[in-house]
Design a protein around this motif. Structure first.
Motif, PDB file in Angstrom:
ATOM      1  N   VAL A   3       0.865  -1.252  -0.066  1.00  0.00           N
ATOM      2  CA  VAL A   3       0.210   0.012   0.026  1.00  0.00           C
ATOM      3  C   VAL A   3       0.922   1.217  -0.051  1.00  0.00           C
ATOM      4  O   VAL A   3       1.914   1.379   0.962  1.00  0.00           O
ATOM      5  CB  VAL A   3      -0.972   0.053   1.221  1.00  0.00           C
ATOM      6  N   ARG A   4       0.587   2.024  -0.754  1.00  0.00           N
ATOM      7  CA  ARG A   4       1.259   3.360  -0.828  1.00  0.00           C
ATOM      8  C   ARG A   4       0.649   4.564  -0.528  1.00  0.00           C
ATOM      9  O   ARG A   4      -0.588   4.705  -0.757  1.00  0.00           O
ATOM     10  CB  ARG A   4       1.837   3.571  -2.479  1.00  0.00           C
ATOM     11  N   ARG A   5       1.274   5.573  -0.095  1.00  0.00           N
ATOM     12  CA  ARG A   5       0.819   6.676   0.189  1.00  0.00           C
ATOM     13  C   ARG A   5       0.614   7.685  -0.977  1.00  0.00           C
ATOM     14  O   ARG A   5       1.401   7.467  -1.781  1.00  0.00           O
ATOM     15  CB  ARG A   5       1.361   7.560   1.188  1.00  0.00           C
ATOM     16  N   ARG A   6      -0.377   8.629  -1.019  1.00  0.00           N
ATOM     17  CA  ARG A   6      -0.473   9.354  -2.291  1.00  0.00           C
ATOM     18  C   ARG A   6       0.726  10.507  -2.186  1.00  0.00           C
ATOM     19  O   ARG A   6       1.162  10.816  -0.967  1.00  0.00           O
ATOM     20  CB  ARG A   6      -1.926   9.948  -2.484  1.00  0.00           C
ATOM     21  N   HIS A   7       0.860  11.144  -3.206  1.00  0.00           N
ATOM     22  CA  HIS A   7       1.536  12.102  -3.233  1.00  0.00           C
ATOM     23  C   HIS A   7       0.968  13.350  -2.547  1.00  0.00           C
ATOM     24  O   HIS A   7      -0.014  13.553  -2.701  1.00  0.00           O
ATOM     25  CB  HIS A   7       2.167  12.554  -4.683  1.00  0.00           C
ATOM     26  N   GLY A   8       1.574  14.301  -1.925  1.00  0.00           N
ATOM     27  CA  GLY A   8       1.025  15.358  -1.175  1.00  0.00           C
ATOM     28  C   GLY A   8       2.059  16.038  -0.569  1.00  0.00           C
ATOM     29  O   GLY A   8       3.580  16.041  -1.009  1.00  0.00           O
ATOM     30  N   GLY A  17       4.449  12.336  10.473  1.00  0.00           N
ATOM     31  CA  GLY A  17       5.327  11.097  10.788  1.00  0.00           C
ATOM     32  C   GLY A  17       6.026  11.251  12.167  1.00  0.00           C
ATOM     33  O   GLY A  17       5.999  10.353  13.071  1.00  0.00           O
ATOM     34  N   THR A  18       6.396  12.529  12.405  1.00  0.00           N
ATOM     35  CA  THR A  18       7.083  12.874  13.503  1.00  0.00           C
ATOM     36  C   THR A  18       5.986  13.061  14.605  1.00  0.00           C
ATOM     37  O   THR A  18       6.231  12.124  15.934  1.00  0.00           O
ATOM     38  CB  THR A  18       7.612  14.249  13.721  1.00  0.00           C
ATOM     39  N   ALA A  19       4.905  13.448  14.507  1.00  0.00           N
ATOM     40  CA  ALA A  19       3.817  13.413  15.637  1.00  0.00           C
ATOM     41  C   ALA A  19       3.319  11.864  15.804  1.00  0.00           C
ATOM     42  O   ALA A  19       2.980  11.418  16.893  1.00  0.00           O
ATOM     43  CB  ALA A  19       2.599  14.078  15.135  1.00  0.00           C
ATOM     44  N   ALA A  20       3.388  11.061  14.745  1.00  0.00           N
ATOM     45  CA  ALA A  20       2.873   9.531  14.787  1.00  0.00           C
ATOM     46  C   ALA A  20       4.047   8.854  15.663  1.00  0.00           C
ATOM     47  O   ALA A  20       3.591   7.848  16.457  1.00  0.00           O
ATOM     48  CB  ALA A  20       2.702   9.139  13.643  1.00  0.00           C
ATOM     49  N   MET A  21       5.289   8.987  15.472  1.00  0.00           N
ATOM     50  CA  MET A  21       6.347   8.385  16.228  1.00  0.00           C
ATOM     51  C   MET A  21       6.388   8.792  17.574  1.00  0.00           C
ATOM     52  O   MET A  21       6.288   8.071  18.626  1.00  0.00           O
ATOM     53  CB  MET A  21       7.843   8.909  15.568  1.00  0.00           C
ATOM     54  N   ALA A  22       5.894  10.059  18.028  1.00  0.00           N
ATOM     55  CA  ALA A  22       5.788  10.500  19.323  1.00  0.00           C
ATOM     56  C   ALA A  22       4.512   9.905  20.093  1.00  0.00           C
ATOM     57  O   ALA A  22       4.331   9.557  20.906  1.00  0.00           O
ATOM     58  CB  ALA A  22       5.894  11.754  19.397  1.00  0.00           C
ATOM     59  N   ALA A  23       3.460   9.854  19.218  1.00  0.00           N
ATOM     60  CA  ALA A  23       2.324   9.387  19.743  1.00  0.00           C
ATOM     61  C   ALA A  23       2.531   7.911  19.899  1.00  0.00           C
ATOM     62  O   ALA A  23       2.058   7.075  21.016  1.00  0.00           O
ATOM     63  CB  ALA A  23       1.211   9.347  18.848  1.00  0.00           C
ATOM     64  N   ARG A  35      -3.827   2.543  20.307  1.00  0.00           N
ATOM     65  CA  ARG A  35      -4.306   2.311  18.861  1.00  0.00           C
ATOM     66  C   ARG A  35      -3.001   1.846  18.129  1.00  0.00           C
ATOM     67  O   ARG A  35      -3.230   0.712  17.538  1.00  0.00           O
ATOM     68  CB  ARG A  35      -4.799   3.605  18.037  1.00  0.00           C
ATOM     69  N   TYR A  36      -1.891   2.430  18.327  1.00  0.00           N
ATOM     70  CA  TYR A  36      -0.779   1.899  17.822  1.00  0.00           C
ATOM     71  C   TYR A  36      -0.211   0.579  18.404  1.00  0.00           C
ATOM     72  O   TYR A  36       0.049  -0.323  17.487  1.00  0.00           O
ATOM     73  CB  TYR A  36       0.477   2.879  18.201  1.00  0.00           C
ATOM     74  N   HIS A  37      -0.324   0.378  19.628  1.00  0.00           N
ATOM     75  CA  HIS A  37       0.087  -1.305  20.100  1.00  0.00           C
ATOM     76  C   HIS A  37      -1.200  -2.022  19.923  1.00  0.00           C
ATOM     77  O   HIS A  37      -0.714  -3.290  19.840  1.00  0.00           O
ATOM     78  CB  HIS A  37       0.170  -0.926  21.548  1.00  0.00           C
ATOM     79  N   GLY A  44       2.311  -4.184  11.275  1.00  0.00           N
ATOM     80  CA  GLY A  44       3.616  -4.023  11.256  1.00  0.00           C
ATOM     81  C   GLY A  44       3.955  -2.611  11.643  1.00  0.00           C
ATOM     82  O   GLY A  44       3.049  -1.775  11.616  1.00  0.00           O
ATOM     83  N   LYS A  45       4.973  -2.240  12.070  1.00  0.00           N
ATOM     84  CA  LYS A  45       5.482  -1.092  12.633  1.00  0.00           C
ATOM     85  C   LYS A  45       5.199   0.235  11.582  1.00  0.00           C
ATOM     86  O   LYS A  45       4.557   1.376  11.829  1.00  0.00           O
ATOM     87  CB  LYS A  45       6.805  -0.780  13.180  1.00  0.00           C
ATOM     88  N   LYS A  46       5.764  -0.053  10.275  1.00  0.00           N
ATOM     89  CA  LYS A  46       5.632   1.125   9.278  1.00  0.00           C
ATOM     90  C   LYS A  46       4.295   1.364   8.721  1.00  0.00           C
ATOM     91  O   LYS A  46       3.683   2.537   8.895  1.00  0.00           O
ATOM     92  CB  LYS A  46       6.462   0.831   8.067  1.00  0.00           C
ATOM     93  N   LYS A  47       3.349   0.337   8.704  1.00  0.00           N
ATOM     94  CA  LYS A  47       2.185   0.522   8.139  1.00  0.00           C
ATOM     95  C   LYS A  47       1.291   1.241   9.204  1.00  0.00           C
ATOM     96  O   LYS A  47       0.231   1.747   9.212  1.00  0.00           O
ATOM     97  CB  LYS A  47       1.450  -0.576   7.682  1.00  0.00           C
ATOM     98  N   THR A  48       1.493   0.898  10.652  1.00  0.00           N
ATOM     99  CA  THR A  48       0.760   1.264  11.608  1.00  0.00           C
ATOM    100  C   THR A  48       1.010   2.622  11.974  1.00  0.00           C
ATOM    101  O   THR A  48       0.194   3.393  12.062  1.00  0.00           O
ATOM    102  CB  THR A  48       1.213   0.345  12.825  1.00  0.00           C
ATOM    103  N   LEU A  49       2.174   3.096  11.365  1.00  0.00           N
ATOM    104  CA  LEU A  49       2.542   4.450  11.700  1.00  0.00           C
ATOM    105  C   LEU A  49       2.004   5.097  10.650  1.00  0.00           C
ATOM    106  O   LEU A  49       1.313   6.399  10.939  1.00  0.00           O
ATOM    107  CB  LEU A  49       4.061   4.854  11.675  1.00  0.00           C
ATOM    108  N   VAL A  50       1.770   4.802   9.610  1.00  0.00           N
ATOM    109  CA  VAL A  50       0.854   5.369   8.612  1.00  0.00           C
ATOM    110  C   VAL A  50      -0.382   5.421   8.971  1.00  0.00           C
ATOM    111  O   VAL A  50      -1.376   6.458   8.713  1.00  0.00           O
ATOM    112  CB  VAL A  50       0.912   4.769   7.179  1.00  0.00           C
ATOM    113  N   ALA A  51      -1.091   4.532   9.363  1.00  0.00           N
ATOM    114  CA  ALA A  51      -2.559   4.529  10.244  1.00  0.00           C
ATOM    115  C   ALA A  51      -2.666   5.482  11.212  1.00  0.00           C
ATOM    116  O   ALA A  51      -3.689   6.108  11.200  1.00  0.00           O
ATOM    117  CB  ALA A  51      -2.919   3.069  10.644  1.00  0.00           C
TER     118      ALA A  51
END
Length: 109
Positions: A3-8, A17-23, A35-37, A44-51
């Motif tokens: 699954v890929r993110r759209r361009h933006g 991304g920084t906010a998701a890592m902190a959360a 929600r992350y855990h 997986g970790k990367k897709k969960t960060l995107v979620a």
């Protein structure tokens, strides 16, 4: 399934991304940490960060459109939302460790 993110806006993506890592580091004290855990074992970790980024973006959109402040649901939101599911999960984990459980309701004082 890839699954890929759209361009933006790359700056918005970096900030999210920084906010998701902190959360994700707020283990069970915030809704986003819970929600992350909850999603990591499945996605997986990367897709969960995107979620998580998507959840943050959705919350920001609601705050801006409704002119409201952020109200965190809390790290125990999922246990309060469906307590029977939480009990089944705890029982399954205890059985995997070789224990049996019995749940007795706490009587009100």
């Amino acid at each position: 399934m890839p699954v890929r993110r759209r361009h933006g806006n790359r700056w918005l993506g970096a900030a999210l991304g920084t906010a998701a890592m902190a959360a994700s580091r707020a283990h069970q004290t915030t809704y986003l940490g819970a929600r992350y855990h909850r999603l990591v074992p499945r996605l997986g970790k990367k897709k969960t960060l995107v979620a998580l980024e998507h959840s943050i973006l959705t919350a920001v959109w609601h705050m801006l459109t409704r002119d409201a402040e952020y109200a965190d649901l809390g790290g125990d939101y999922y246990a309060k939302y469906d307590p029977e599911r939480a009990m089944r999960r705890i029982t399954r984990q205890a059985n995997a460790l070789g224990f049996t459980l019995r749940f007795d309701p706490i009587e009100a004082a």
